[in-house]
Design an enzyme around this catalytic site. Structure first.
Site, PDB file in Angstrom:
ATOM      1  N   LEU A 192       3.244  -4.432 -16.059  1.00  0.00           N
ATOM      2  CA  LEU A 192       2.374  -3.800 -15.190  1.00  0.00           C
ATOM      3  C   LEU A 192       1.979  -2.460 -15.799  1.00  0.00           C
ATOM      4  CD1 LEU A 192       3.700  -4.381 -11.595  1.00  0.00           C
ATOM      5  CD2 LEU A 192       2.280  -5.838 -13.031  1.00  0.00           C
ATOM      6  N   ASP A 193       0.845  -2.498 -16.559  1.00  0.00           N
ATOM      7  CA  ASP A 193       0.469  -1.465 -17.417  1.00  0.00           C
ATOM      8  C   ASP A 193       0.022  -0.136 -16.338  1.00  0.00           C
ATOM      9  OD1 ASP A 193      -0.284   0.155 -20.106  1.00  0.00           O
ATOM     10  OD2 ASP A 193      -2.277  -0.195 -18.929  1.00  0.00           O
ATOM     11  N   ALA A 194       0.567   1.125 -16.941  1.00  0.00           N
ATOM     12  CA  ALA A 194      -0.020   2.331 -16.143  1.00  0.00           C
ATOM     13  C   ALA A 194       0.091   2.181 -14.332  1.00  0.00           C
ATOM     14  CB  ALA A 194      -1.099   2.951 -16.736  1.00  0.00           C
ATOM     15  N   VAL A 195       1.174   1.537 -14.216  1.00  0.00           N
ATOM     16  CA  VAL A 195       1.081   0.966 -12.800  1.00  0.00           C
ATOM     17  C   VAL A 195       1.390   2.321 -11.799  1.00  0.00           C
ATOM     18  CG1 VAL A 195       3.645   0.565 -12.564  1.00  0.00           C
ATOM     19  CG2 VAL A 195       1.988  -0.737 -11.264  1.00  0.00           C
TER      20      VAL A 195
END
Length: 561
Positions: A227-230
């Site tokens: 989960l990128d930059a979540v």
């Protein structure tokens, strides 16, 4: 699946949750009937992750994923159980993290058949860029046109709104001005750049669309989902707009969904923040992320070896709480991004951080800065290959390799699942030409290669790349064969003085491993007694009083009594 409905209600309230529940329930029921690739449950000592771009290696006229598979088969398959493919979708900027279409493969990389082919050789981690989407995407283009379906897909804001409390990971403005098709102007939330438009998760239809993407990735073979930059997903004016409770609830919903439709799928949160905030994404230990990135580790190991002093690393590691029975740490030293500094603020004094930044700049590293609420700027990221970060320009290759291997021994022996960036396994130096070409500091550690060129360097024993590859893959394979490196095996950090970083892996009874690193550029003597097998060499070793370690030497000692 009623518990998933309850999770929706916790995010939106009963009324708004009901608006998408019927549709979501149908999608989940259909997903449960889909035959997915069998998934390994949890993790063990064999699990090492390779972080790479899908277009890392290139051949004329061939999709880069096919070329990568060729390199993987020959050089990497027996070292890495999992491959983290950085975003391989069509994109408009940021080397893939400005996604144009979540459900397509970048034509340069190939197609979904190439992804499927690779997934027969290894487990794959997909990047789920869930906070933002490209300004060139159809979603945003339709929004600009005024399409009702995409109304409220993005966060509009009056430019006079006081956003001074918002946490800024970049020096760019929070809001970007866009002109709509009807000529009106709107200011839209853009956390990272004007080409990366934040999705408005306050709109339940946005969440529904993104769950469709999540299910699509699982269907296409994703066994790990990053989960990128979540941390930035939910916005509330007047707050920091990071780590908000609704963000945690959305991640818990993603966990609920993967557990329901494809148990064994691993959720990993990418939050480049101080340790306390980072581990909050474990939730209660069984309801949120399965793994969190161990973000303090890269700058701490770098600081430790550059200063020849392991006190800060020892103190930090001794205070790490076990991740739990259903979670573990995702350990790494290098990645496609730079070396983040925010995670060590509060661990290392600020003047020491600034001194480290200054020293590395002198040696050719680049630095990115962030804006602070008081109008000042602070360095938040050092851009450099990890090999060059650990060394000076005038150092010889023998010393480079020693420092590099010592750092990676720390990575490989700590409790958790280790990940190695492709540039590290390739022994890469700083790509200054890449920075000039793109104008991006991060390009210094994102070099791509022609297949023939990299094969020539790897197969020529005298090259630095070949030396790093051979030595690092050797200790990786030894690590994979040792059950005491299972992520669930307890870790005890030992205090052996400021020039030593040492730890013990074991249960307290029976066999255990004592791991010792000399992190200084001088010989170090320490007290040690007992009978051991040196796991790295197979040699039996007996110590009765003290041992002497050469500069940057490390030992993995298994008790033999």
């Amino acid at each position: 699946m009623e518990y998933i409905k309850h999770r929706l209600s916790a995010i939106y309230g009963d009324s708004d949750a009901q608006k998408i529940w019927t549709t979501l329930k149908e999608k989940l029921l259909k997903a449960k009937q889909t035959h997915y690739k069998d998934r390994k449950q949890r993790w063990d000592e064999k699990d090492l992750v390779l972080i790479t771009y899908s277009d890392q290696f290139r051949e004329e006229g061939k999709p880069t994923l096919a070329t990568f598979e060729k390199v993987f088969d020959q050089y990497l398959a027996d070292k890495f159980e999992i491959v983290h493919l950085l975003p391989f979708y069509p994109y408009s900027s940021d080397d893939g993290f400005s996604v144009i279409d979540y459900k397509k493969v970048n034509p340069i990389a190939g197609d979904w058949g190439d992804v499927a082919s690779l997934s027969t050789k290894t487990r794959i981690m997909f990047d789920y860029v869930c906070n933002h989407i490209s300004a060139k995407s159809e979603w945003f283009k339709e929004y600009i046109k005024g399409s009702p379906e995409y109304a409220h897909f993005f966060t509009e804001m009056d430019p006079d709104t006081d956003l001074s409390a918002v946490t800024r990971p970049r020096s760019t403005p929070v809001l970007t001005k866009f002109q709509m098709k009807d000529g009106t102007e709107k200011y839209i939330w853009t956390t990272f750049s004007e080409d990366q438009i934040d999705l408005n998760f306050k709109n339940p239809n946005v969440l529904l669309k993104m769950i469709e993407v999540l299910l699509f990735y699982i269907e296409h073979g994703a066994e790990y989902i990053r989960l990128d930059a979540v941390g930035f997903m939910w916005k509330e004016v007047g707050s920091t707009c990071i780590h908000l409770e609704k963000t945690h609830q959305i991640i818990k919903l993603f966990r609920d969904i993967v557990e329901e439709v494809a148990k064994g799928t691993v959720i990993i949160t990418e939050t480049n923040v101080p340790h306390k905030d980072n581990i909050s994404y474990f939730g209660n230990g069984s309801d949120e992320a399965h793994m969190v990135y161990q973000f303090p580790l890269p700058p701490l190991v770098l600081y430790t070896i550059n200063r020849g002093n392991g006190s800060a690393l020892t103190s930090w590691a001794r205070n790490l709480q076990p991740a739990g029975d259903e979670t573990t740490f995702f350990n790494f030293l290098a990645s496609h991004d730079g070396i983040g500094l925010n995670p060590i603020r509060g661990i290392i004094p600020e003047e020491e951080i600034l001194a480290l930044v200054s020293d590395l700049k002198e040696e050719g590293a680049r630095v990115n800065y962030k804006n602070n609420p008081d109008g000042t700027q602070s360095p938040y990221e050092i851009n450099v290959t990890y090999l060059d970060a650990l060394n000076k320009r005038e150092d010889d290759d023998q010393l480079r390799v020693k420092r590099f291997l010592s750092a990676h021994s720390i990575l490989l022996t700590l409790q958790g699942v280790p990940a190695v960036y492709i540039q590290s396994i390739l022994g890469s130096r700083n790509d200054h030409e890449g920075v000039v070409k793109t104008g991006m500091n991060r390009s210094i550690n994102r070099q791509k290669y022609k297949l023939d060129d990299i094969v020539t360097e790897l197969t020529k024993p005298s090259t630095l790349r070949s030396k790093v590859y051979r030595e690092l893959t050797h200790i990786i394979q030894i690590r994979k064969a040792e059950a005491l490196f299972h992520p669930d095996v307890p870790m005890e950090v030992l205090d052996k003085g400021e020039r030593i970083f040492a730890l013990k892996r074991g249960t307290g009874s029976g066999k255990n491993l004592t791991i010792i690193h000399n992190i200084a550029n001088e010989q170090v003597e320490l007290e040690l007694s007992g009978q051991f097998v040196n796991v790295l060499t197979g040699e039996e070793m007996t110590f009765t009083d003290t041992i002497t370690l050469d500069p940057y030497q490390f030992l993995w000692l298994k008790s033999s009594n």
